[in-house]
Design an enzyme around this catalytic site. Structure first.
Site, PDB file in Angstrom:
ATOM      1  N   ASN A 179      47.743  26.246  40.971  1.00 52.28           N
ATOM      2  CA  ASN A 179      48.566  26.563  42.001  1.00 52.28           C
ATOM      3  C   ASN A 179      48.157  27.465  43.105  1.00 52.28           C
ATOM      4  OD1 ASN A 179      48.735  28.300  40.080  1.00 52.28           O
ATOM      5  ND2 ASN A 179      50.849  29.202  40.399  1.00 52.28           N
ATOM      6  N   GLU A 278      47.156  35.658  31.779  1.00 53.77           N
ATOM      7  CA  GLU A 278      47.945  35.774  32.905  1.00 53.77           C
ATOM      8  C   GLU A 278      49.044  34.524  32.658  1.00 53.77           C
ATOM      9  OE1 GLU A 278      50.562  35.217  35.770  1.00 53.77           O
ATOM     10  OE2 GLU A 278      48.731  34.856  37.133  1.00 53.77           O
ATOM     11  N   ARG A 306      57.618  31.037  48.347  1.00 58.90           N
ATOM     12  CA  ARG A 306      56.139  31.258  48.514  1.00 58.90           C
ATOM     13  C   ARG A 306      55.469  29.940  47.500  1.00 58.90           C
ATOM     14  NH1 ARG A 306      51.946  35.786  45.637  1.00 58.90           N
ATOM     15  NH2 ARG A 306      50.121  35.325  47.051  1.00 58.90           N
ATOM     16  N   CYS A 312      53.924  31.656  39.233  1.00 57.65           N
ATOM     17  CA  CYS A 312      54.418  32.451  38.036  1.00 57.65           C
ATOM     18  C   CYS A 312      55.368  33.804  38.482  1.00 57.65           C
ATOM     19  CB  CYS A 312      53.334  32.767  37.208  1.00 57.65           C
ATOM     20  SG  CYS A 312      52.213  33.696  38.107  1.00 57.65           S
ATOM     21  N   SER A 469      51.850  40.665  45.023  1.00 59.49           N
ATOM     22  CA  SER A 469      50.663  40.512  44.574  1.00 59.49           C
ATOM     23  C   SER A 469      49.660  41.454  45.758  1.00 59.49           C
ATOM     24  CB  SER A 469      50.296  38.885  44.716  1.00 59.49           C
ATOM     25  OG  SER A 469      50.861  38.371  43.798  1.00 59.49           O
ATOM     26  N   GLU A 486      44.703  42.023  36.167  1.00 61.98           N
ATOM     27  CA  GLU A 486      43.725  41.750  37.136  1.00 61.98           C
ATOM     28  C   GLU A 486      44.032  42.481  38.461  1.00 61.98           C
ATOM     29  OE1 GLU A 486      42.675  37.064  35.865  1.00 61.98           O
ATOM     30  OE2 GLU A 486      44.424  37.208  36.993  1.00 61.98           O
TER      31      GLU A 486
END
Length: 505
Positions: A179, A278, A306, A312, A469, A486
């Protein structure tokens, strides 16, 4: 044409030919990507080939090498052979290489975005944004590479000193999803390289081209042979199982489903391999009656749409306080109805195709199940006929808690709205899931915002914003949504071991 670009197709055994349905620019972008395995600094072919499809049309874009288990072990051998030299490379040198990669990605945005849109389907505008996002990981970790620190202190009992230092974990296995095919690779590769780790990267079989293009860019940026290796395959299990079992592998970083993550954790336990995971999410988005409604609608739109909902972090359950629920749903439906749908290369398109037919079928089944249980369709709700794997923007209201889509990731452009009465009820229902990746909260009451954010059982929360993010922030979840983080200051720690040295004085 190099050996990788001359890859033979599995079906015909003849050289890959351009497809008539591609424009000249699209054909040039696809042809520019090496199609082989990148092992030990060299591109090499394989007897079998993995087809790459355009989800917007169903057409075959090209084929890439289909690695065997032996190819994977060759990649690990190359990574292991390069590990000591890369770990001993001065941090400033590693930093400079990462910074060159950052600049190269930005300079090549249009080509890379087009490749991504063709193989994954997301609109070009979003693909360009992902290239910028990926590039920022290389800049962030270029800066972190030269800031690895340790510690020094006298022993509390006297007589010695404690030295603490950080060292690279070693050869790392990196498994990336379809993705976000460029950004998720960058989010793993950049900290690994910054820490001094070599790696073997296995991209998703649906979207190998972005990672192959990135491998070529990293080589041009000065990454030494064997430090980054990329193996593409149609059979991830057969490829990865022997790599995970090999004691030369010291780290596994995986982004994907919770079900696969659990299987990988079981395999990693046999060698006590360092892992970061993740995994899946089931993000609640809470809208309280004191929220700025315009801000809440736009935030929900961002959190839901989005990447066509294939994230996720996508808002999976939208819980709205009863007094404003009808107005919120109507506004959100109006905004989603105005989003143009089509092939991601077309100007103005916001809703591209889902990744494949299975994804469309899953969304159809989830919507049908919600309707059977009493949900009402305010917008969309029916798959689109014709070529490509499209599903329209959809809004459901009155979604009951027992609907299947409340317990599994929708991974499509479906906004599922339910109502709540009190703050405590909202928190309880939001936490009623084994997942805990991200949540979103909309309220103008600061005290309420802090109370709710702290009570939510997630690794991340967006307060009055629908996107969390950021390369400078720690990304990750709790419960069955994963292990480790991360990005941010902690992202590089996932690839470092702490060593204590006791010094007698």
């Amino acid at each position: 044409m190099n050996e990788a670009q001359g890859l033979l197709t599995a079906e015909s055994g003849s050289s890959e030919q351009p497809l008539d349905n591609l424009s000249a620019a699209e054909r040039a972008a696809i042809d520019s990507v090496p199609k082989g395995l990148f092992i030990g600094g060299r591109w090499r072919d394989s007897p079998a080939a993995l087809p790459v499809l355009d989800p917007a049309t169903g057409a075959r874009l090209c084929a890439v090498a289909d690695a065997t288990a032996a190819d994977g072990l060759d990649a690990l051998t190359a990574a292991a052979a390069a590990q000591a030299d890369w770990a001993n490379t001065p941090a400033r040198t590693r930093s400079d290489i990462l910074l060159r990669a950052h600049h190269a990605l930005l300079a090549d945005t249009e080509r890379l975005a087009l490749i991504m849109t063709l193989e994954m389907g997301k609109p070009l505008t979003e693909a360009r944004g992902e290239i910028a996002y990926a590039a920022e990981f290389f800049r962030w970790f270029a800066e972190e590479a030269v800031r690895l620190d340790g510690g020094y202190m006298p022993a509390p009992t006297g007589g010695s000193r404690f030295l603490v230092t950080k060292q690279p974990v070693g050869p790392s296995l990196l498994i990336t999803p379809w993705n976000f095919p460029m950004a998720m690779g960058a989010r793993k590769i950049a900290p690994a390289l910054a820490a001094g780790c070599t790696c073997v990267v296995k991209p998703a079989e649906q979207t190998p081209l972005s990672m192959l293009a990135l491998a070529a860019i990293l080589a041009d940026a000065g990454v030494p042979a064997g430090v980054v290796n990329v193996v593409t395959t149609a059979d991830p299990g057969a490829l990865m199982t022997p790599l995970i079992a090999d004691p030369r592998s010291r780290k596994l970083s995986f982004t994907g489903s919770t079900a696969i993550g659990k299987l990988l954790l079981e395999q990693c336990a046999r060698t006590v391999m360092r892992t970061s995971m993740e995994l899946g999410g089931n993000a609640p988005l809470l809208v309280f009656d004191d929220a700025d409604l315009d801000e809440a609608v736009e935030g929900a739109l961002a959190a839901k749409m989005r990447n066509i909902g294939q994230a996720c972090t996508a808002a999976n359950r939208i819980l709205v306080q009863r007094g404003i629920a009808d107005e919120f749903a109507e506004r959100l439906a109006a905004r989603m109805a105005a989003l143009p749908m089509g092939r991601g290369t077309e100007p103005g398109v916001v809703v591209g195709p889902l990744i494949d037919a299975d994804a469309v079928s899953k969304v159809e089944q989830l919507v049908a199940d919600a309707r059977r249980r009493g949900a009402e369709v305010l917008l969309g709700g029916t798959a689109v006929d014709g070529p490509g794997t499209f599903y329209p923007a959809t809004v459901l209201t009155g979604v009951p808690d027992d609907a299947e889509l409340c317990h599994t990731e929708i991974f499509g452009p479906v906004a599922a709205i339910a109502t709540f009465e009190t703050e405590d009820e909202a928190i309880t229902r939001a936490n009623d899931t084994p997942y805990g990746l991200v949540a979103y909260v909309f309220t103008e009451n600061l005290r309420r915002g802090l109370r709710v954010c702290e009570a939510l059982e997630t690794g991340m929360v967006g307060l009055n914003q629908g996107v969390v993010s950021n390369p400078a922030a720690p990304f990750g979840g709790v419960k069955e949504s994963g292990l480790g983080r991360e990005g941010g200051f902690t992202g590089i720690d996932e690839f470092l071991e702490t060593k204590y040295i006791g010094v007698k004085v």
